[in-house]
Design a protein around this motif. Structure first.
Motif, PDB file in Angstrom:
ATOM      1  N   GLY A  89     151.904  25.070  33.874  1.00  0.00           N
ATOM      2  CA  GLY A  89     152.415  23.806  34.425  1.00  0.00           C
ATOM      3  C   GLY A  89     152.385  23.746  35.937  1.00  0.00           C
ATOM      4  N   ARG A  90     152.863  24.816  36.570  1.00  0.00           N
ATOM      5  CA  ARG A  90     152.995  24.760  38.031  1.00  0.00           C
ATOM      6  C   ARG A  90     151.859  25.436  38.789  1.00  0.00           C
ATOM      7  N   MET A 108     148.710  25.670  37.701  1.00  0.00           N
ATOM      8  CA  MET A 108     147.362  25.166  37.364  1.00  0.00           C
ATOM      9  C   MET A 108     147.239  23.660  37.528  1.00  0.00           C
ATOM     10  N   THR A 109     146.031  23.249  37.920  1.00  0.00           N
ATOM     11  CA  THR A 109     145.677  21.828  37.913  1.00  0.00           C
ATOM     12  C   THR A 109     145.038  21.558  36.540  1.00  0.00           C
ATOM     13  N   PRO A 110     144.844  20.271  36.181  1.00  0.00           N
ATOM     14  CA  PRO A 110     144.195  20.041  34.879  1.00  0.00           C
ATOM     15  C   PRO A 110     142.812  20.692  34.795  1.00  0.00           C
ATOM     16  N   TRP A 111     142.124  20.743  35.935  1.00  0.00           N
ATOM     17  CA  TRP A 111     140.773  21.319  35.931  1.00  0.00           C
ATOM     18  C   TRP A 111     140.824  22.829  35.690  1.00  0.00           C
ATOM     19  N   GLN A 114     141.591  23.513  32.142  1.00  0.00           N
ATOM     20  CA  GLN A 114     140.396  23.341  31.312  1.00  0.00           C
ATOM     21  C   GLN A 114     139.499  24.576  31.413  1.00  0.00           C
ATOM     22  N   LEU A 119     139.479  15.457  33.652  1.00  0.00           N
ATOM     23  CA  LEU A 119     140.511  16.428  34.026  1.00  0.00           C
ATOM     24  C   LEU A 119     140.401  16.842  35.492  1.00  0.00           C
ATOM     25  N   LYS A 120     139.630  16.108  36.281  1.00  0.00           N
ATOM     26  CA  LYS A 120     139.554  16.385  37.716  1.00  0.00           C
ATOM     27  C   LYS A 120     140.904  16.031  38.332  1.00  0.00           C
ATOM     28  N   GLY A 121     141.389  16.900  39.196  1.00  0.00           N
ATOM     29  CA  GLY A 121     142.673  16.609  39.842  1.00  0.00           C
ATOM     30  C   GLY A 121     143.096  17.775  40.701  1.00  0.00           C
ATOM     31  N   ASP A 122     143.784  17.473  41.786  1.00  0.00           N
ATOM     32  CA  ASP A 122     144.137  18.529  42.743  1.00  0.00           C
ATOM     33  C   ASP A 122     145.602  18.954  42.652  1.00  0.00           C
ATOM     34  N   TYR A 123     146.374  18.273  41.841  1.00  0.00           N
ATOM     35  CA  TYR A 123     147.806  18.586  41.782  1.00  0.00           C
ATOM     36  C   TYR A 123     148.158  19.303  40.496  1.00  0.00           C
ATOM     37  N   ASN A 124     149.298  19.995  40.511  1.00  0.00           N
ATOM     38  CA  ASN A 124     149.632  20.796  39.326  1.00  0.00           C
ATOM     39  C   ASN A 124     149.998  19.930  38.120  1.00  0.00           C
TER      40      ASN A 124
END
Lengths: 271, 183
Positions: free
Chosen positions: A129-130, A132-135, A138, B116-121
Motif C-alpha cells: 500500500g505505502r 508501491m505505486t500501481p505500476w 503490477q 496502472l501508470k501512476g507516481d503515487y502510492n
C-alpha cells in the motif's frame, strides 16, 4: 601481449557483467509479507480448527441420525405426539451441546484468526500500500518476465467452500511455509487471499458468537415444549458447511486454452 | 468618368471568377483522409503513412483502428512488429510523442496495463480511485484481446494479461482494505 589482451578483455567484461547482474538481483528489494509470526499463527489456527471439528463431528453425526429418525417416524405435523416430543427434546439437547462446544472453542479460534489477520494487514498496508505505486505493484505481480507462460499450477484460492476449515488453514500454512522458493508475485496474491479470507472468517466468528448466546437461550426455552425450529436445522446446516465443506458450493474456474505461438518479438516501445 | 464606370463591372466579374477558381483549386488539393482500402496490412500501412504525411494526422486514432481491423483479417505474430514499426515511424515523423507511441503500442500489444501508470502510492492514490482503475483496466483488457489475441495470435500473452487483471483486482481489494483499516 595484444593476443592476451584480446582474450582477456572479453572474459573480464563478461565476468564483470555477470557479477553486476548478481549484485543487482541480490539487491532487489523483497517484500516482507509473511513474518514467522504469521506462519505460526496459521499453523495454530489450523490446529484450533481441527480440535473444533473433532469435538463437533460426533454431536453433528448424532444430530443427523436424530433428525433422520424424526422424519422416518413421520413426526412432521404430529408435534402433539408424546414420542415425537421426546425425539424433538433429544434433538434440542444435541443442538445445545453443539452450541456449547462452539462457544468454548470459538474464542481461541477468533484469537488466532485475528492475529493472522492483523499481521497480514500490517504487511499489506506497508509493503504493497505505502511502498508501491500501481505500476510497481503490477511489476511485482507479473514477475521478471511479463511474457512467461501462465502457470497452470498457480493456485486459484478464493472461494474455498467444499473444504474442511482445518484443511483450509493447513493448506495456507503449507503454501506460506514453502513460499520461499516462489517469487514475490505469488506471495502478494497469497497474502491478499489469506487476508481477505481471515476478514470474512473473523466477521463470521463474531456473528456466530453473538448468535450462539441468543440461540442457546431460545433452545433452553424450546426444550420445555419439545419443538424443532427451522432455524435449528438451518444453523446445523451452516455449521456443517463451514466446518466440513459444502460440496455444492464448489466454484468452477475455467482454465485458459494453451497458447501455441512462440512470441520472440519485443518492441522497442514495450515497457 | 464614364469609361471608369463601364470598366468596374468587368473588374468585379474578373475578380469573382479568380476567387472562385482559387477556392476550387484549394478544394481539390485538400486531403480526403479516406480509410485504407487494401486488406494487406503492409500496403494499408503505406497508404496510411502517405495520408498522415498529407495532413491527415488529426485522424491518427481512426487510422490506427482501421489498421487493427485490417490486421484482424490476417492475424499472425509478425503483425506486432508491423505495428511497432509504424508507431516508431510516427514518432520519427513527429506525428506522435514517444509517450503517445508507447501508449498506443502497450495498450494493445503488451501484457502490462498502462491504466496502472501512476507516481503515487497505492494507499493514497489508487485505493480512493479503485473502481475507476479497475474499470480502465477492464477496457484495456478488451484492447489487449484485440491486439494480442485477434491481431497477433498471442494467446499466452492475452491469458497472462487476463490473469494479471484478476490478480490486481484481488491484491487491490486486500491492500485497500488494509489501508483503510489504519484510518
Amino acid at each position: 601481449m595484444n593476443t592476451t589482451a584480446r582474450i582477456l578483455i572479453p572474459v573480464l567484461l563478461v565476468s564483470v557483467a555477470t557479477l553486476t547482474t548478481r549484485v543487482a538481483l541480490a539487491n532487489t528489494p523483497t517484500i516482507r509479507l509473511f513474518p514467522t509470526t504469521v506462519v505460526e499463527d496459521l499453523r495454530q489456527t489450523g490446529n484450533v480448527a481441527r480440535d473444533m471439528e473433532t469435538g463437533l463431528q460426533e454431536v453433528i453425526g448424532q444430530l443427523d441420525q436424530q433428525q433422520e429418525l424424526y422424519h422416518e417416524s413421520k413426526c412432521d405435523g404430529a408435534e402433539d405426539d408424546s414420542g415425537c416430543q421426546r425425539l424433538a427434546r433429544q434433538i434440542g439437547a444435541s443442538y445445545l451441546e453443539m452450541l456449547t462446544i462452539m462457544d468454548e472453542r470459538l474464542p481461541d479460534m477468533e484469537h488466532t484468526v485475528n492475529n493472522t489477520r492483523l499481521s497480514l494487514e500490517k504487511g499489506l498496508r506497508n509493503e504493497l500500500g505505502r511502498k508501491m505505486t500501481p505500476w510497481t505493484l503490477q511489476e511485482t505481480l507479473i514477475g521478471s518476465d511479463a511474457n512467461k507462460t501462465v502457470s497452470k499450477s498457480s493456485p486459484t484460492l478464493r472461494g474455498r467452500s467444499g473444504m474442511r476449515l482445518s484443511e483450509r488453514f493447513n493448506q495456507y500454512y503449507q503454501l506460506v511455509a514453502t513460499s520461499g522458493a516462489k517469487g514475490d508475485q505469488s506471495l502478494a496474491v497469497l497474502a491478499s487471499d489469506i487476508y481477505l479470507d481471515m476478514e470474512e472468517t473473523s466477521l463470521l466468528i463474531q456473528r456466530t458468537r453473538q448468535e450462539i448466546a441468543r440461540a442457546t437461550l431460545m433452545e433452553q426455552l424450546n426444550q420445555s415444549f419439545g419443538i424443532i425450529t427451522p432455524e435449528m436445522i438451518e444453523v446445523v446446516g451452516g455449521v456443517k458447511s463451514i466446518l466440513f465443506g459444502d460440496e455444492e458450493g464448489q466454484a468452477l474456474v475455467a482454465g485458459p486454452p494453451p497458447g501455441s505461438v512462440e512470441q520472440a518479438y519485443r518492441s522497442p516501445l514495450e515497457q | 468618368m464614364k469609361s471608369n464606370a463601364s470598366r468596374n463591372p468587368l473588374l468585379i466579374v474578373a475578380g469573382l471568377i479568380a476567387t472562385a477558381l482559387f477556392i476550387a483549386s484549394c478544394a481539390s488539393t485538400a486531403p480526403t483522409c479516406a480509410a485504407p482500402q487494401s486488406k494487406n496490412l503492409n500496403s494499408a500501412i503505406s497508404t496510411t503513412q502517405s495520408s498522415l504525411l498529407e495532413g491527415c494526422h488529426a485522424h491518427f486514432d481512426r487510422y490506427y483502428d482501421d489498421l487493427l481491423t485490417i490486421a484482424e483479417g490476417d492475424p499472425k505474430p509478425e503483425n506486432k512488429r508491423e505495428f511497432s514499426q509504424f508507431l516508431v515511424w510516427s514518432t520519427d515523423k513527429g506525428l506522435l510523442s514517444n509517450r503517445q507511441a508507447e501508449d498506443y503500442y502497450n495498450r494493445f500489444f503488451n501484457v502490462k496495463f498502462m491504466s496502472l501508470k501512476g507516481d503515487y502510492n497505492n494507499c493514497s492514490h489508487t485505493c480512493p480511485n479503485k473502481q475507476k482503475v479497475l474499470f480502465d483496466m477492464e477496457r484495456e483488457l478488451s484492447e489487449k484481446e484485440r491486439g494480442l489475441l485477434k491481431v497477433s495470435l498471442d494467446n499466452e500473452g492475452y491469458y497472462r494479461a487476463d490473469q494479471l487483471y484478476q490478480e490486481v483486482e484481488l491484491v487491490l481489494e486486500a491492500t485497500c482494505t488494509a489501508c483503510s483499516a489504519s484510518r
